[in-house]
Design a protein around this motif. Structure first.
Motif, PDB file in Angstrom:
ATOM      1  N   LEU A  28      10.974   4.586   1.106  1.00  0.00           N
ATOM      2  CA  LEU A  28      11.978   4.734   2.047  1.00  0.00           C
ATOM      3  C   LEU A  28      11.694   4.974   3.257  1.00  0.00           C
ATOM      4  O   LEU A  28      12.095   4.576   4.497  1.00  0.00           O
ATOM      5  N   ALA A  29      10.847   6.189   3.334  1.00  0.00           N
ATOM      6  CA  ALA A  29      10.392   6.434   4.542  1.00  0.00           C
ATOM      7  C   ALA A  29       9.359   5.576   5.144  1.00  0.00           C
ATOM      8  O   ALA A  29       9.471   5.464   6.199  1.00  0.00           O
ATOM      9  N   ARG A  30       8.592   4.917   4.372  1.00  0.00           N
ATOM     10  CA  ARG A  30       7.731   3.894   4.710  1.00  0.00           C
ATOM     11  C   ARG A  30       8.554   2.709   5.572  1.00  0.00           C
ATOM     12  O   ARG A  30       8.130   2.169   6.704  1.00  0.00           O
ATOM     13  N   LEU A  31       9.865   2.233   4.848  1.00  0.00           N
ATOM     14  CA  LEU A  31      10.535   1.297   5.467  1.00  0.00           C
ATOM     15  C   LEU A  31      11.148   1.655   6.616  1.00  0.00           C
ATOM     16  O   LEU A  31      11.003   0.820   7.930  1.00  0.00           O
ATOM     17  N   ALA A  32      11.533   2.847   6.924  1.00  0.00           N
ATOM     18  CA  ALA A  32      12.305   3.393   8.031  1.00  0.00           C
ATOM     19  C   ALA A  32      11.282   3.637   9.262  1.00  0.00           C
ATOM     20  O   ALA A  32      11.225   3.168  10.508  1.00  0.00           O
ATOM     21  N   GLY A  33      10.032   4.094   8.926  1.00  0.00           N
ATOM     22  CA  GLY A  33       8.921   4.101   9.735  1.00  0.00           C
ATOM     23  C   GLY A  33       8.375   2.808  10.560  1.00  0.00           C
ATOM     24  O   GLY A  33       8.406   2.797  11.703  1.00  0.00           O
ATOM     25  N   ASP A  34       8.615   1.788   9.687  1.00  0.00           N
ATOM     26  CA  ASP A  34       8.035   0.610  10.078  1.00  0.00           C
ATOM     27  C   ASP A  34       9.053   0.086  10.933  1.00  0.00           C
ATOM     28  O   ASP A  34       8.991  -0.845  12.156  1.00  0.00           O
ATOM     29  N   ALA A  35      10.140   0.282  10.855  1.00  0.00           N
ATOM     30  CA  ALA A  35      11.427  -0.113  11.497  1.00  0.00           C
ATOM     31  C   ALA A  35      11.665   0.669  12.689  1.00  0.00           C
ATOM     32  O   ALA A  35      12.170  -0.177  13.993  1.00  0.00           O
ATOM     33  N   ASP A  36      11.404   1.711  12.810  1.00  0.00           N
ATOM     34  CA  ASP A  36      11.599   2.606  13.959  1.00  0.00           C
ATOM     35  C   ASP A  36      10.340   2.947  15.000  1.00  0.00           C
ATOM     36  O   ASP A  36      10.590   3.345  16.070  1.00  0.00           O
ATOM     37  N   GLY A  37       9.115   2.515  14.301  1.00  0.00           N
ATOM     38  CA  GLY A  37       7.705   2.825  15.081  1.00  0.00           C
ATOM     39  C   GLY A  37       7.522   4.450  14.881  1.00  0.00           C
ATOM     40  O   GLY A  37       6.593   4.652  15.509  1.00  0.00           O
ATOM     41  N   ALA A  38       8.244   5.278  14.242  1.00  0.00           N
ATOM     42  CA  ALA A  38       7.971   6.634  14.123  1.00  0.00           C
ATOM     43  C   ALA A  38       8.463   7.067  12.734  1.00  0.00           C
ATOM     44  O   ALA A  38       9.545   6.652  12.130  1.00  0.00           O
ATOM     45  N   ASP A  39       7.306   7.578  11.869  1.00  0.00           N
ATOM     46  CA  ASP A  39       7.778   7.925  10.523  1.00  0.00           C
ATOM     47  C   ASP A  39       8.589   9.163  10.403  1.00  0.00           C
ATOM     48  O   ASP A  39       8.575   9.992  11.533  1.00  0.00           O
ATOM     49  N   PRO A  40       9.824   9.121   9.676  1.00  0.00           N
ATOM     50  CA  PRO A  40      10.670  10.095   9.538  1.00  0.00           C
ATOM     51  C   PRO A  40      10.255  11.476   9.003  1.00  0.00           C
ATOM     52  O   PRO A  40      11.093  12.403   9.301  1.00  0.00           O
ATOM     53  N   PHE A  41       9.156  11.501   8.559  1.00  0.00           N
ATOM     54  CA  PHE A  41       8.876  12.908   7.811  1.00  0.00           C
ATOM     55  C   PHE A  41       7.343  13.269   8.481  1.00  0.00           C
ATOM     56  O   PHE A  41       6.546  12.324   8.768  1.00  0.00           O
ATOM     57  N   ASP A  42       7.048  14.353   8.612  1.00  0.00           N
ATOM     58  CA  ASP A  42       5.877  15.012   8.948  1.00  0.00           C
ATOM     59  C   ASP A  42       5.077  15.333   7.850  1.00  0.00           C
ATOM     60  O   ASP A  42       5.455  15.107   6.681  1.00  0.00           O
ATOM     61  N   GLU A  43       3.949  15.649   7.974  1.00  0.00           N
ATOM     62  CA  GLU A  43       2.760  15.759   6.791  1.00  0.00           C
ATOM     63  C   GLU A  43       3.423  16.927   5.717  1.00  0.00           C
ATOM     64  O   GLU A  43       3.146  16.819   4.862  1.00  0.00           O
ATOM     65  N   HIS A  44       3.968  17.918   6.433  1.00  0.00           N
ATOM     66  CA  HIS A  44       4.214  19.224   5.812  1.00  0.00           C
ATOM     67  C   HIS A  44       5.320  18.514   4.676  1.00  0.00           C
ATOM     68  O   HIS A  44       5.212  18.931   3.556  1.00  0.00           O
ATOM     69  N   THR A  45       6.269  17.747   5.090  1.00  0.00           N
ATOM     70  CA  THR A  45       7.318  17.466   4.197  1.00  0.00           C
ATOM     71  C   THR A  45       6.636  16.380   3.098  1.00  0.00           C
ATOM     72  O   THR A  45       7.099  16.519   2.142  1.00  0.00           O
ATOM     73  N   LEU A  46       5.880  15.579   3.772  1.00  0.00           N
ATOM     74  CA  LEU A  46       5.236  14.730   2.692  1.00  0.00           C
ATOM     75  C   LEU A  46       4.439  15.323   1.565  1.00  0.00           C
ATOM     76  O   LEU A  46       4.423  15.129   0.445  1.00  0.00           O
TER      77      LEU A  46
END
Length: 308
Positions: A28-46
């Motif tokens: 879901l995060a990858r899908l949203a990041g591709d749609a928005d041009g910015a990933d929704p989670f930072d490295e810490h959360t991942l």
């Protein structure tokens, strides 16, 4: 009738996610990041998502057919200073209240102050934050620059040389230097041995791209530039100025600029990259000015909102 019109979300909370659920959230995060041009989670959360023992809360929103339509992550490591919140909504299920339902679930599940990131400064995230009483408190800029042209030669102070980080040998000295260099930083200066260890085992870690500035006569660490390369199927590779730090005792001698230049040269000449990014706090005017002089320009902003 579209899926967004024909389904209703159900929000639930859990202290742990099963591996299959983690995979769903990452997709879901990858899908949203591709749609928005910015990933929704930072490295810490991942990193915390992949660690089953990390203290966290998880809120999931699902459609009646079971589709994951949204997710909120609660970082409960240090509740006294504020629970960290990051939230994502499926691009195909937006404008139907999913984000608001997740946000209200966060408010119901958390006690004490909240710190919520809006990556990419999306207008809908800003509107939701205002509606729920959050105040804009911090801006983290992503800067970018081209690496088509050579960044120049680093000019190191006399008696200082560069070498690669040696895992297992340099860990303790680097942690001490990092704490000194980022004593006032809300995240970077708090790194522990476990924080470092986790990143040293990440697939992207490259010791040759972790440059240390060392006093030739004593071996003392004076600064560092840790580079990173982002590689994702379907996306162009991009380098990152992951962290640049300089011992406060070495400020004013041009070491920060030299380290940055050396890392850019490494990413261009050794890793074959043609573009690079970095993150810098808007309030760090000295660093912003340095990066602008080195050819970086703002790409997008990430905003931290606080409540309580």
């Amino acid at each position: 009738m579209s899926s967004a019109e024909s389904t209703t979300d159900r929000v639930s909370r859990a202290d742990r996610l099963a591996p299959a659920e983690v995979a769903e959230v990452l997709a879901l995060a990858r899908l949203a990041g591709d749609a928005d041009g910015a990933d929704p989670f930072d490295e810490h959360t991942l990193l915390r998502l992949r660690d089953p023992d990390a203290p966290a809360g998880h809120l999931t929103a699902r459609a009646t057919d079971g589709t994951l339509t949204g997710y909120a992550h609660l970082d409960t490591t240090d509740p006294a200073s504020g629970i960290g919140v990051e939230l994502v909504v499926h691009p195909g299920f937006r404008r139907r209240g999913t984000g608001r339902a997740l946000a209200r679930g966060v408010l119901a599940a958390a006690s004490g102050p909240l710190r919520a990131w809006a990556h990419g400064d999306h207008p809908s995230a800003a509107a939701l934050a205002v509606d729920l009483g959050f105040a804009r408190s911090r801006v983290l800029w992503q800067f970018r620059r081209s690496l088509t042209a050579a960044p120049g030669q680093p000019r190191l102070p006399d008696g200082v040389v560069l070498r690669a980080f040696r895992p297992g040998e340099d860990d303790a000295a680097w942690l001490t230097l990092n704490a000194r260099a980022f004593a006032e930083h809300p995240e970077q200066g708090r790194w522990t041995a476990d924080d470092l260890r986790v990143r040293l085992t990440e697939p992207w870690f490259d010791p040759a791209g972790f440059l240390l500035a060392v006093e030739e006569s004593t071996g003392r660490l004076r600064g560092f530039h840790w580079t990173k390369v982002h590689e994702r199927p379907g996306s162009a590779r991009i380098g990152e100025v992951y962290v640049v730090g300089v011992d406060p005792d070495a400020h004013g001698g041009g070491l920060g600029r030299a380290l940055t230049t050396a890392g850019l040269a490494y990413l261009r000449d050794r890793r074959g990259l043609d573009r690079v990014m970095l993150y810098v706090d808007e309030s760090n005017t000295a660093a912003v000015a340095l990066y602008e002089r080195l050819g970086f320009a703002p790409w997008c902003g990430h905003v931290n909102y606080r409540l309580g």
